[in-house]
Design an enzyme around this catalytic site. Sequence first.
Site, PDB file in Angstrom:
ATOM      1  N   CYS A  18      -5.234  12.177  12.129  1.00 20.88           N
ATOM      2  CA  CYS A  18      -6.006  10.953  11.919  1.00 20.88           C
ATOM      3  C   CYS A  18      -6.007  10.199  13.245  1.00 20.88           C
ATOM      4  O   CYS A  18      -5.581  10.719  14.273  1.00 20.88           O
ATOM      5  CB  CYS A  18      -5.382  10.111  10.803  1.00 20.88           C
ATOM      6  SG  CYS A  18      -3.874   9.305  11.322  1.00 20.88           S
ATOM      7  N   LYS A  61       0.851  -1.209   0.000  1.00 18.59           N
ATOM      8  CA  LYS A  61       0.000   0.000   0.000  1.00 18.59           C
ATOM      9  C   LYS A  61       0.877   1.245   0.000  1.00 18.59           C
ATOM     10  O   LYS A  61       0.653   2.174  -0.785  1.00 18.59           O
ATOM     11  CB  LYS A  61      -0.884   0.010   1.241  1.00 18.59           C
ATOM     12  CG  LYS A  61      -1.528   1.342   1.560  1.00 18.59           C
ATOM     13  CD  LYS A  61      -2.447   1.317   2.751  1.00 18.59           C
ATOM     14  CE  LYS A  61      -1.716   1.537   4.029  1.00 18.59           C
ATOM     15  NZ  LYS A  61      -1.367   2.942   4.336  1.00 18.59           N
ATOM     16  N   ASN A  62       1.907   1.267   0.852  1.00 21.87           N
ATOM     17  CA  ASN A  62       2.691   2.500   1.024  1.00 21.87           C
ATOM     18  C   ASN A  62       3.701   2.728  -0.078  1.00 21.87           C
ATOM     19  O   ASN A  62       4.440   3.713  -0.050  1.00 21.87           O
ATOM     20  CB  ASN A  62       3.361   2.491   2.394  1.00 21.87           C
ATOM     21  CG  ASN A  62       2.317   2.573   3.507  1.00 21.87           C
ATOM     22  OD1 ASN A  62       1.141   2.880   3.238  1.00 21.87           O
ATOM     23  ND2 ASN A  62       2.703   2.256   4.721  1.00 21.87           N
ATOM     24  N   ARG A  66      -8.757  -0.469   4.357  1.00 16.25           N
ATOM     25  CA  ARG A  66      -7.870   0.539   3.749  1.00 16.25           C
ATOM     26  C   ARG A  66      -6.549  -0.076   3.324  1.00 16.25           C
ATOM     27  O   ARG A  66      -5.904   0.395   2.399  1.00 16.25           O
ATOM     28  CB  ARG A  66      -7.595   1.676   4.735  1.00 16.25           C
ATOM     29  CG  ARG A  66      -8.740   2.642   4.945  1.00 16.25           C
ATOM     30  CD  ARG A  66      -8.303   3.820   5.770  1.00 16.25           C
ATOM     31  NE  ARG A  66      -6.984   4.231   5.336  1.00 16.25           N
ATOM     32  CZ  ARG A  66      -6.053   4.714   6.176  1.00 16.25           C
ATOM     33  NH1 ARG A  66      -6.309   4.852   7.457  1.00 16.25           N
ATOM     34  NH2 ARG A  66      -4.870   5.072   5.727  1.00 16.25           N
ATOM     35  N   ARG A 103      -0.250  14.140  12.790  1.00 13.28           N
ATOM     36  CA  ARG A 103       0.295  14.019  11.434  1.00 13.28           C
ATOM     37  C   ARG A 103       0.666  15.396  10.853  1.00 13.28           C
ATOM     38  O   ARG A 103       0.129  15.822   9.840  1.00 13.28           O
ATOM     39  CB  ARG A 103      -0.668  13.284  10.508  1.00 13.28           C
ATOM     40  CG  ARG A 103      -1.246  12.007  11.048  1.00 13.28           C
ATOM     41  CD  ARG A 103      -0.231  10.900  11.314  1.00 13.28           C
ATOM     42  NE  ARG A 103       0.349  10.327  10.141  1.00 13.28           N
ATOM     43  CZ  ARG A 103      -0.189   9.324   9.426  1.00 13.28           C
ATOM     44  NH1 ARG A 103      -1.352   8.835   9.788  1.00 13.28           N
ATOM     45  NH2 ARG A 103       0.418   8.835   8.371  1.00 13.28           N
ATOM     46  N   ASP A 157       4.180   0.324  12.004  1.00 13.08           N
ATOM     47  CA  ASP A 157       2.968  -0.264  11.408  1.00 13.08           C
ATOM     48  C   ASP A 157       2.766  -1.716  11.812  1.00 13.08           C
ATOM     49  O   ASP A 157       1.740  -2.312  11.460  1.00 13.08           O
ATOM     50  CB  ASP A 157       3.027  -0.174   9.879  1.00 13.08           C
ATOM     51  CG  ASP A 157       3.011   1.262   9.417  1.00 13.08           C
ATOM     52  OD1 ASP A 157       3.359   1.525   8.248  1.00 13.08           O
ATOM     53  OD2 ASP A 157       2.675   2.146  10.227  1.00 13.08           O
TER      54      ASP A 157
HETATM   55  C1  EPZ Z   1       4.086   6.801   6.295  1.00 15.06           C
HETATM   56  O1  EPZ Z   1       3.305   7.815   6.914  1.00 15.06           O
HETATM   57  C2  EPZ Z   1       3.164   5.590   6.177  1.00 15.06           C
HETATM   58  N1  EPZ Z   1       2.028   5.929   5.332  1.00 15.06           N
HETATM   59  C3  EPZ Z   1       2.663   5.172   7.557  1.00 15.06           C
HETATM   60  O2  EPZ Z   1       1.893   3.986   7.397  1.00 15.06           O
HETATM   61  C4  EPZ Z   1       3.880   4.839   8.429  1.00 15.06           C
HETATM   62  O3  EPZ Z   1       3.438   4.541   9.728  1.00 15.06           O
HETATM   63  C5  EPZ Z   1       4.831   6.044   8.473  1.00 15.06           C
HETATM   64  O4  EPZ Z   1       5.195   6.427   7.129  1.00 15.06           O
HETATM   65  C6  EPZ Z   1       6.104   5.734   9.249  1.00 15.06           C
HETATM   66  O5  EPZ Z   1       6.739   4.641   8.678  1.00 15.06           O
HETATM   67  C7  EPZ Z   1       2.176   5.913   3.977  1.00 15.06           C
HETATM   68  O6  EPZ Z   1       3.262   5.668   3.467  1.00 15.06           O
HETATM   69  C8  EPZ Z   1       0.970   6.222   3.158  1.00 15.06           C
HETATM   70  P1  EPZ Z   1       6.161  10.074   8.513  1.00 15.06           P
HETATM   71  P2  EPZ Z   1       3.894   9.328   6.970  1.00 15.06           P
HETATM   72  O7  EPZ Z   1       6.074  11.363   7.775  1.00 15.06           O
HETATM   73  O8  EPZ Z   1       4.664   9.617   5.731  1.00 15.06           O
HETATM   74  C9  EPZ Z   1       6.384  13.242  12.034  1.00 15.06           C
HETATM   75  C10 EPZ Z   1       0.080   2.540   7.700  1.00 15.06           C
HETATM   76  O9  EPZ Z   1      -0.377   1.982   8.717  1.00 15.06           O
HETATM   77  N2  EPZ Z   1       6.292  14.280  10.993  1.00 15.06           N
HETATM   78  O10 EPZ Z   1       7.381   9.222   8.357  1.00 15.06           O
HETATM   79  O11 EPZ Z   1       2.811  10.234   7.367  1.00 15.06           O
HETATM   80  C11 EPZ Z   1       5.050  12.552  12.239  1.00 15.06           C
HETATM   81  O12 EPZ Z   1       4.234  13.292  13.140  1.00 15.06           O
HETATM   82  C12 EPZ Z   1       0.490   3.994   7.755  1.00 15.06           C
HETATM   83  O13 EPZ Z   1       0.249   1.985   6.587  1.00 15.06           O
HETATM   84  C13 EPZ Z   1       6.447  15.616  11.343  1.00 15.06           C
HETATM   85  O14 EPZ Z   1       6.636  15.949  12.506  1.00 15.06           O
HETATM   86  O15 EPZ Z   1       4.902   9.169   8.200  1.00 15.06           O
HETATM   87  C14 EPZ Z   1       5.451  11.234  12.831  1.00 15.06           C
HETATM   88  O16 EPZ Z   1       5.681  11.405  14.223  1.00 15.06           O
HETATM   89  C15 EPZ Z   1       0.228   4.635   9.113  1.00 15.06           C
HETATM   90  N3  EPZ Z   1       6.355  16.565  10.374  1.00 15.06           N
HETATM   91  C16 EPZ Z   1       6.788  10.940  12.166  1.00 15.06           C
HETATM   92  O17 EPZ Z   1       7.248  12.188  11.613  1.00 15.06           O
HETATM   93  C17 EPZ Z   1       6.126  16.245   9.059  1.00 15.06           C
HETATM   94  O18 EPZ Z   1       6.089  17.169   8.209  1.00 15.06           O
HETATM   95  C18 EPZ Z   1       6.707   9.900  11.059  1.00 15.06           C
HETATM   96  O19 EPZ Z   1       5.886  10.407  10.064  1.00 15.06           O
HETATM   97  C19 EPZ Z   1       5.972  14.876   8.723  1.00 15.06           C
HETATM   98  C20 EPZ Z   1       6.074  13.914   9.705  1.00 15.06           C
END
Ligand code: EPZ
Length: 420
Positions: free
Chosen positions: A116, A22-23, A399, A121, A307
């Site tokens: 979410c 998915k990701n 999802r 996020r 995840d």
């Molecule tokens: C991706 O989300 C995945 N989703 C998530 O999978 C996964 O948990 C996550 O990466 C971490 O591996 C998809 O790829 C569609 P991040 P993403 O930006 O990109 C902070 C699932 O279950 N952050 O790496 O949103 C954020 O708050 C889903 O399949 C900021 O602070 O994750 C978090 O604490 C859930 N500022 C951390 O970074 C930003 O601008 C990780 O977020 C962006 C992120």
Amino acid sequence: MDKIVINGSKRLDGEISVQGAKNSVLPILVATLLADGVSVIHNCPIISDVDATIKILRYLGCIVTREGHTITVDSSGVNKNDVPDELMREMRSSIVFLGGILGRMGKAILSTPGGCEIGLRPIDLHLSSMEQFGATVTTENGYIVCSAEENGLHGTRITLSFPSVGATENIILAAVLAKGTTIITNAAREPEISDLADFLNRCGARIHGAGDSTVTIEGVSKLNSTEHTVIPDRIVASTYMIAAAMTNGRICLKDIIPAHIGPTIQPLREAGCDVTVNCRKVSLIAPPKLHRIRMIRTMPYPGFPTDVQAQIMALTTIAEGTSVIIENIFESRFKHIPELVRMGAKIRIEGRVAVIDGVERLYGAEVISPDLRGGAALVLAGLCADGITTVRNISFIDRGYEDFENNLSMLNADVRRKAN
Ligand code: EPZ
């Protein structure tokens, strides 16, 4: 709203192929906006997040067709640069459209994705990175307006304060057609980043180092569409392995990339599972009684994936001894705990630390899916519980998991989907 009904205590036994990631498919579908012509993407999972992404592509003017696990995108007719609120709300990870639309149209208008179930996020890293390409970023009435219409996007050097997956993807999407070279430091290293880069490089992009912490992108003038097969879903693969481990069962997963599930294999071996890896297959045989897992810390790849946190926690609820899980990535990703406690689990929470005292067995109960992975974890708990478990709000599970209950049934589980 459908529900899943599980009659527990059946040993899982069998072999399945794992769906596409998915990701990975989500950012790759966005990347088709940047390539001239018709892109053909294979091994796309049949899940609602992909449906939501297709809806946005069609809204933007793409012609998208789907035949089973193959999606074809003709992006030549793209005539919009905005993603309206109702489409953004369907899937908050649509923020990854920002880089794709900005790279194609020079301007992107997205409704603020908001938080979410698992956390706020924030998207500060995404927006500050777009500004470093020379775009202006303003927010008005709940919309983000990102524009580089005057001078276009220029290559830049970006150091991410956190290796954000989505921000790394948005930077790559904005950089591939920018003027000049972009260097990302502290980039996310998840396999899905490498898969996105592989697709774009086959379209003619010049991305080096994807999968490492430093990624270099030399901007090119155009990209040509191509065919691509999405990598297998390491999170779904880990979920099925844990399901077999929890039911004193055994499983063989086909068509996977063993290196991608390495972070999950280690704790499963500590729990007493016999895991063997060869080529694109992984086999697991569960022990008669699971042992506790001393400490799980969720970390960016190649650390233990957040995840899989809910699913491995479900396993520790019936393991002998006390396990500790620390959720370092998302601030509210423990919502499955009260539901597991309803099934007889003994779990204490101290901030981001969960302490799980293994119990002899769980008991079937009515539980509610709090989010995508928490829902999957509750189904796993139902598989090993005594009696009947009903999991509601399974639209969360839909999802990310294709045909979840049928795959589990093929593995000898007694699982049925029922209308509410
Ligand atoms: C991706 O989300 C995945 N989703 C998530 O999978 C996964 O948990 C996550 O990466 C971490 O591996 C998809 O790829 C569609 P991040 P993403 O930006 O990109 C902070 C699932 O279950 N952050 O790496 O949103 C954020 O708050 C889903 O399949 C900021 O602070 O994750 C978090 O604490 C859930 N500022 C951390 O970074 C930003 O601008 C990780 O977020 C962006 C992120």
